[in-house]
Motif scaffolding. Structure first.
Motif, PDB file in Angstrom:
ATOM      1  N   THR A   1     115.290 -26.847 104.276  1.00 41.53           N
ATOM      2  CA  THR A   1     115.257 -24.487 104.774  1.00 41.53           C
ATOM      3  C   THR A   1     113.674 -25.272 104.711  1.00 41.53           C
ATOM      4  N   ARG A   2     113.078 -24.110 105.851  1.00 35.80           N
ATOM      5  CA  ARG A   2     111.230 -24.015 106.221  1.00 35.80           C
ATOM      6  C   ARG A   2     110.695 -22.930 104.551  1.00 35.80           C
ATOM      7  N   ASN A   3     112.202 -22.025 104.289  1.00 34.33           N
ATOM      8  CA  ASN A   3     111.262 -20.727 103.489  1.00 34.33           C
ATOM      9  C   ASN A   3     112.236 -21.421 102.203  1.00 34.33           C
ATOM     10  N   PRO A   4     111.730 -21.751 101.112  1.00 32.27           N
ATOM     11  CA  PRO A   4     112.235 -22.120  99.870  1.00 32.27           C
ATOM     12  C   PRO A   4     112.017 -21.262  98.876  1.00 32.27           C
ATOM     13  N   SER A   5     111.027 -20.691  98.978  1.00 36.60           N
ATOM     14  CA  SER A   5     111.322 -19.454  98.175  1.00 36.60           C
ATOM     15  C   SER A   5     112.225 -18.247  98.321  1.00 36.60           C
TER      16      SER A   5
ATOM     17  N   LEU B   1     116.597 -28.296  97.229  1.00 40.31           N
ATOM     18  CA  LEU B   1     116.224 -28.274  98.528  1.00 40.31           C
ATOM     19  C   LEU B   1     114.719 -29.513  99.008  1.00 40.31           C
TER      20      LEU B   1
ATOM     21  N   GLN C   1     112.020 -28.906 102.029  1.00 42.83           N
ATOM     22  CA  GLN C   1     111.089 -28.078 103.151  1.00 42.83           C
ATOM     23  C   GLN C   1     111.333 -29.190 103.926  1.00 42.83           C
TER      24      GLN C   1
ATOM     25  N   ASP D   1     111.957 -28.862 109.028  1.00 41.27           N
ATOM     26  CA  ASP D   1     112.581 -28.099 109.912  1.00 41.27           C
ATOM     27  C   ASP D   1     113.080 -28.939 110.303  1.00 41.27           C
TER      28      ASP D   1
END
Length: 332
Positions: A36-40, A55, A57, A59
């Motif tokens: 994922t580009r946005n783990p938060s 997860l 991080q 792309d």
């Protein structure tokens, strides 16, 4: 073939991918990586809370990202979002991912795809859209790759049944009648519940030898709007009707979701000829289903249903069964 234990699931925070991650997590035998580009994000955090899920991080639209995603993996579910990434980039990065998967020593490359309906309809422009064209062409390409270099499997699905709660949801008229409206005529939609994606991927990764080199369907629920109305009335006891719309009428109704002239995918530039308008891509989508009977293969459908019954006997075989199981009332 050695067992598949470590798997990377692209799109694992989306609707389809999260179904796959949840099913693999529940199996208790896989180590699951979700890039994922946005783990938060809330979606990523919910996925990470599942057992045996981590997860990463990264792309998948970069060389470094793909190498980090595919390193030390046994298998991958390569589910790129062609609703967000333009057509040329989906082709390039799928081809590049395949090559890196070979270099990384993966044991199974799984691609969600679909039949090439654009080709089947003689390349008529009214059947060309982003998702369908990409899916069909990549399916054709992967089916010709050697399995001794990298074992592969193609899996076909359908329209999410859950769309009956969103884009395909009926409206309630002033007289209390539920109106299912679509520009589909006597056509039919191949519905697939989201949970089926998870079940099938678990089976594929648990049976890599039986899956390798195969294009696996799943016994989709072909449903006309006449069938849809009947199933709804029998399930809920509510009165319903089907209203056959023109495409212009349908797009006017769904402006609350999206301006029909919006460029699609969202990442495309305004003057990018590789993009579509929302009207073009969903116009072709409706043409698929309105004229679906022209390209359906009864023999293939019978074989697919038999396979699905064998590996997933508890599956929903009709839209009515799905409605009953999900307490579907037309609203959510």
């Amino acid at each position: 073939m050695a067992p598949i234990k470590r798997v990377a699931i692209l799109g694992g925070t989306g609707a389809q991918g999260s179904s796959v991650v949840k099913s693999l997590s529940k199996a208790g035998i896989f180590e699951i990586t979700v890039p994922t580009r946005n783990p938060s994000s809330a979606e990523a955090q919910a996925i990470e809370a599942l057992p045996n899920v981590k997860l990463l991080q990264a792309d998948y639209l970069t060389e470094a990202g793909l190498r980090s995603i595919l390193a030390n993996q046994d298998g991958v579910y390569f589910n790129m979002n062609s609703f967000a990434v333009t057509e040329p980039f989906v082709y390039f990065w799928t081809f590049r991912a395949y090559e890196i998967a070979v270099q990384s020593g993966l044991k199974l490359f799984v691609l969600p795809a679909g039949p090439n309906r654009y080709e089947a309809h003689g390349y008529k422009e009214e059947f060309r859209n982003a998702h369908g064209v990409i899916s069909g062409r990549l399916s054709d390409w992967l089916s010709h790759q050697p399995t001794d270099i990298l074992p592969w499997c193609i899996t076909y699905g359908g329209v999410y049944a859950e769309m009956l709660w969103t884009l395909l949801q009926p409206r309630v008229r002033d007289d209390g009648v539920y109106e299912f409206a679509a520009p589909i005529g006597d056509g039919n939609i191949p519905f697939t519940p989201l949970e089926d994606y998870g079940t099938r991927l678990r089976w594929i990764f648990e049976h890599p030898e039986a899956s390798t080199g195969k294009t696996l369907g799943w016994g989709v629920m072909y449903t006309s709007y006449k069938d849809l109305v009947q199933a709804f009335e029998e399930t809920t006891g509510k009165q319903a009707v089907f209203k056959d719309l023109t495409q212009d009428e349908w797009f006017d109704r769904v402006r609350v979701y999206k301006d029909p002239e919006t460029k699609f995918p969202d990442s495309g530039l305004p003057d990018d000829d590789t993009t579509f308008t929302w009207r073009q891509t969903f116009g072709a989508w409706w043409n698929f289903w309105k004229y679906n009977d022209r390209i359906r293969d009864p023999k293939r459908e019978k074989e697919t249903a038999a396979y699905a019954d064998e590996v997933y006997p508890a599956r929903h075989k009709t839209i009515k069964e799905w409605m009953v199981a999900n307490n579907y009332t037309g609203t959510k």
